[in-house]
Design a protein around this motif. Structure first.
Motif, mmCIF file in Angstrom:
data_model
loop_
_atom_site.group_PDB
_atom_site.id
_atom_site.type_symbol
_atom_site.label_atom_id
_atom_site.label_comp_id
_atom_site.label_asym_id
_atom_site.label_seq_id
_atom_site.Cartn_x
_atom_site.Cartn_y
_atom_site.Cartn_z
ATOM 1 N N GLY A 104 0.790 -1.226 0.000
ATOM 2 C CA GLY A 104 0.000 0.000 0.000
ATOM 3 C C GLY A 104 0.817 1.268 0.000
ATOM 4 N N ASP A 105 2.080 1.212 -0.490
ATOM 5 C CA ASP A 105 2.929 2.400 -0.446
ATOM 6 C C ASP A 105 2.392 3.525 -1.325
ATOM 7 O OD1 ASP A 105 3.477 0.759 -2.621
ATOM 8 O OD2 ASP A 105 5.509 1.520 -2.868
ATOM 9 N N GLU A 106 1.810 3.173 -2.487
ATOM 10 C CA GLU A 106 1.275 4.206 -3.367
ATOM 11 C C GLU A 106 0.050 4.873 -2.741
ATOM 12 O OE1 GLU A 106 0.576 2.194 -7.034
ATOM 13 O OE2 GLU A 106 2.661 2.364 -7.704
ATOM 14 N N ALA A 107 -0.798 4.064 -2.107
ATOM 15 C CA ALA A 107 -1.977 4.620 -1.438
ATOM 16 C C ALA A 107 -1.565 5.549 -0.301
ATOM 17 C CB ALA A 107 -2.857 3.488 -0.909
ATOM 18 N N LYS A 108 -0.537 5.150 0.439
ATOM 19 C CA LYS A 108 -0.047 5.992 1.538
ATOM 20 C C LYS A 108 0.530 7.294 1.001
ATOM 21 C CE LYS A 108 0.996 2.041 4.521
ATOM 22 N NZ LYS A 108 2.074 1.213 5.122
ATOM 23 N N MET A 109 1.217 7.214 -0.140
ATOM 24 C CA MET A 109 1.777 8.421 -0.746
ATOM 25 C C MET A 109 0.655 9.369 -1.169
ATOM 26 S SD MET A 109 4.065 8.854 -4.205
ATOM 27 C CE MET A 109 2.600 8.682 -5.227
ATOM 28 N N LEU A 110 -0.399 8.818 -1.771
ATOM 29 C CA LEU A 110 -1.533 9.641 -2.179
ATOM 30 C C LEU A 110 -2.178 10.311 -0.966
ATOM 31 C CD1 LEU A 110 -3.194 7.306 -4.847
ATOM 32 C CD2 LEU A 110 -2.180 9.544 -5.282
ATOM 33 N N GLN A 111 -2.349 9.553 0.097
ATOM 34 C CA GLN A 111 -2.949 10.112 1.306
ATOM 35 C C GLN A 111 -2.088 11.236 1.873
ATOM 36 O OE1 GLN A 111 -3.300 6.390 3.490
ATOM 37 N NE2 GLN A 111 -5.515 6.358 3.218
ATOM 38 N N ARG A 112 -0.774 11.048 1.835
ATOM 39 C CA ARG A 112 0.133 12.068 2.370
ATOM 40 C C ARG A 112 0.126 13.329 1.512
ATOM 41 N NH1 ARG A 112 4.451 9.312 2.126
ATOM 42 N NH2 ARG A 112 5.494 10.313 0.368
ATOM 43 N N HIS A 113 0.160 13.148 0.189
ATOM 44 C CA HIS A 113 0.198 14.298 -0.714
ATOM 45 C C HIS A 113 -1.114 15.082 -0.714
ATOM 46 C CE1 HIS A 113 3.685 12.669 -3.424
ATOM 47 N NE2 HIS A 113 4.030 12.835 -2.169
ATOM 48 N N LEU A 114 -2.224 14.379 -0.482
ATOM 49 C CA LEU A 114 -3.538 15.010 -0.592
ATOM 50 C C LEU A 114 -4.157 15.310 0.764
ATOM 51 C CD1 LEU A 114 -4.803 12.672 -3.452
ATOM 52 C CD2 LEU A 114 -4.026 15.033 -3.701
ATOM 53 N N GLY A 116 -5.496 16.950 4.005
ATOM 54 C CA GLY A 116 -6.046 18.266 4.310
ATOM 55 C C GLY A 116 -6.982 18.818 3.257
ATOM 56 N N GLY A 117 -7.115 18.137 2.130
ATOM 57 C CA GLY A 117 -7.998 18.600 1.066
ATOM 58 C C GLY A 117 -9.270 17.776 1.008
ATOM 59 N N PRO A 118 -10.095 18.007 -0.009
ATOM 60 C CA PRO A 118 -11.365 17.287 -0.125
ATOM 61 C C PRO A 118 -11.238 15.900 -0.744
ATOM 62 C CG PRO A 118 -11.169 18.860 -1.909
ATOM 63 C CD PRO A 118 -9.949 19.053 -1.041
ATOM 64 N N VAL A 119 -10.023 15.520 -1.163
ATOM 65 C CA VAL A 119 -9.824 14.224 -1.815
ATOM 66 C C VAL A 119 -9.840 13.107 -0.778
ATOM 67 C CG1 VAL A 119 -8.326 12.853 -3.296
ATOM 68 C CG2 VAL A 119 -8.419 15.340 -3.581
ATOM 69 N N LYS A 120 -10.543 12.033 -1.108
ATOM 70 C CA LYS A 120 -10.618 10.872 -0.225
ATOM 71 C C LYS A 120 -9.990 9.675 -0.925
ATOM 72 C CE LYS A 120 -14.871 12.921 1.404
ATOM 73 N NZ LYS A 120 -14.575 14.145 0.622
ATOM 74 N N VAL A 121 -9.335 8.813 -0.166
ATOM 75 C CA VAL A 121 -8.654 7.645 -0.727
ATOM 76 C C VAL A 121 -9.250 6.388 -0.115
ATOM 77 C CG1 VAL A 121 -6.460 6.469 -1.078
ATOM 78 C CG2 VAL A 121 -6.530 8.974 -1.014
ATOM 79 N N GLY A 122 -9.876 5.569 -0.961
ATOM 80 C CA GLY A 122 -10.454 4.307 -0.516
ATOM 81 C C GLY A 122 -9.570 3.151 -0.941
ATOM 82 N N ILE A 123 -9.195 2.305 0.007
ATOM 83 C CA ILE A 123 -8.270 1.202 -0.260
ATOM 84 C C ILE A 123 -8.993 -0.125 -0.073
ATOM 85 C CG2 ILE A 123 -6.072 0.149 0.376
ATOM 86 C CD1 ILE A 123 -5.286 2.849 1.611
ATOM 87 N N GLY A 124 -8.916 -0.984 -1.099
ATOM 88 C CA GLY A 124 -9.542 -2.296 -0.994
ATOM 89 C C GLY A 124 -9.684 -2.952 -2.350
ATOM 90 N N ALA A 125 -9.577 -4.286 -2.381
ATOM 91 C CA ALA A 125 -9.685 -5.019 -3.643
ATOM 92 C C ALA A 125 -11.087 -4.925 -4.226
ATOM 93 C CB ALA A 125 -9.293 -6.482 -3.424
#
Length: 320
Positions: A104-114, A116-125
């Motif tokens: 999940g390193d890419e998902a974690k990177m997205l969460q870190r970069h985004l 505080g903003g309105p973007v949400k990251v959902g993780i799951g197959a």
């Protein structure tokens, strides 16, 4: 294991198998069999979805899929982040749906970069189930029709700030082979530096699907365009247009700053490494692009050491 991985990659991108070593050629029959089996499974799966045996689901918001036809290094995740930021700038709260594989390193990177903003990251197959969880929590806004349709599953006591959090679009990270979800826009990323190799299916070649899968695409994006000769870019576009007439865009990656590991919010100018000995570590999908990118920035040739799941570049003093 690392030697085997490197050998498979070298076979996949070899222009002439006759020039391969004996060890490489000994792997070809096994890889060919596995590739044929993979192709049969791929074709069967596609047929089951097209016939309606497997259901395809539609989310209540527009869906943008960002995918590719080859393994790693095509710029999918940076493109997903770019699209998410663009949507957020237009006042649309996007939901990124990613599998979160490989730790999940890419998902974690997205969460870190985004953050505080309105973007949400959902993780799951199961991306449909993941999306529904977010719709239940935040609600959604569907603006595909002529009228703005809103719905929220939240209790009215939550407060008026909910309208700012409602999801207005979904972005599928690595979504091209994810057949179970319908999409409104299919973006295919293409690694201009590595391209399609021997044009064989995985694992004999780098293709996750045959090139004809480009017919499903709405947009093609050639990544690492700045590292590719102009004539090669024209050849790539010609191949794409022969399969389907698509708008083709070009992207590049460029370092913008350094930051301290202990405090990622501390940004330093690229000139901070002036006359310094620099150790660069890369574990991204296309480390060749990373090597060439660093050489282009600092006008130096780096010595490269290959390690398990990463590349280490070492050079002498950098003079800028």
């Amino acid at each position: 294991m690392e030697k085997l991985k490197r050998a498979v990659k070298e076979i996949a991108y070899a222009r002439d198998q006759a020039k391969l070593s004996g060890f490489h050629r000994s792997l070809v029959p096994f890889l060919s069999f596995a590739s044929s089996l993979y192709g049969v499974v791929l074709s069967l799966r596609r047929s089951l979805y097209c016939s309606g045996f497997f259901s395809r689901h539609r989310l209540p918001v527009p869906v943008i899929s960002v995918g590719n036809l080859t393994w790693g290094g095509n710029g999918k995740t940076p493109m997903v982040e770019f699209i998410a930021k663009c949507l957020a700038d237009y006042g649309i709260s996007p939901l990124i749906l990613t599998r979160g594989y490989a730790g999940g390193d890419e998902a974690k990177m997205l969460q870190r970069h985004l953050l505080g903003g309105p973007v949400k990251v959902g993780i799951g197959a199961n991306r449909m189930a993941t999306a529904n969880l977010f719709f239940e929590k935040y609600g959604y806004v569907d603006c595909r029709g002529s009228k703005l349709f809103e719905r929220t599953y939240l209790d009215q006591k939550v407060g008026s700030h909910i309208s700012l959090e409602k999801i207005g679009a979904a972005i599928l990270d690595d979504g091209m082979q994810h057949w179970s979800l319908c999409r409104d826009l299919e973006i295919v990323m293409i690694n201009g530096l590595m391209l399609w190799g021997n044009c064989k299916l995985f694992p004999l070649g780098p293709l996750r699907e045959p090139l004809m899968a480009l017919k499903r695409a709405d947009v093609a994006v050639v990544h690492h365009a700045d590292l590719v000769l102009e004539q090669k870019l024209k050849d790539i576009e010609l191949v794409i247009q022969e399969i389907k007439s698509l708008p083709v865009f070009y992207t590049r990656m460029a370092p913008s700053c350094f930051f301290e590991v202990s405090n990622i919010n501390t940004k330093m100018h690229l000139g901070a490494v002036h006359n310094a000995v620099v150790l660069c570590v890369s574990a991204i999908g296309s480390s060749d692009a990373f090597v060439q990118g660093m050489e282009k920035v600092y006008f130096l040739t780096f010595d490269v050491i290959y390690l398990e799941a990463s590349y280490i570049l070492f050079s002498g003093a950098i003079n800028m």
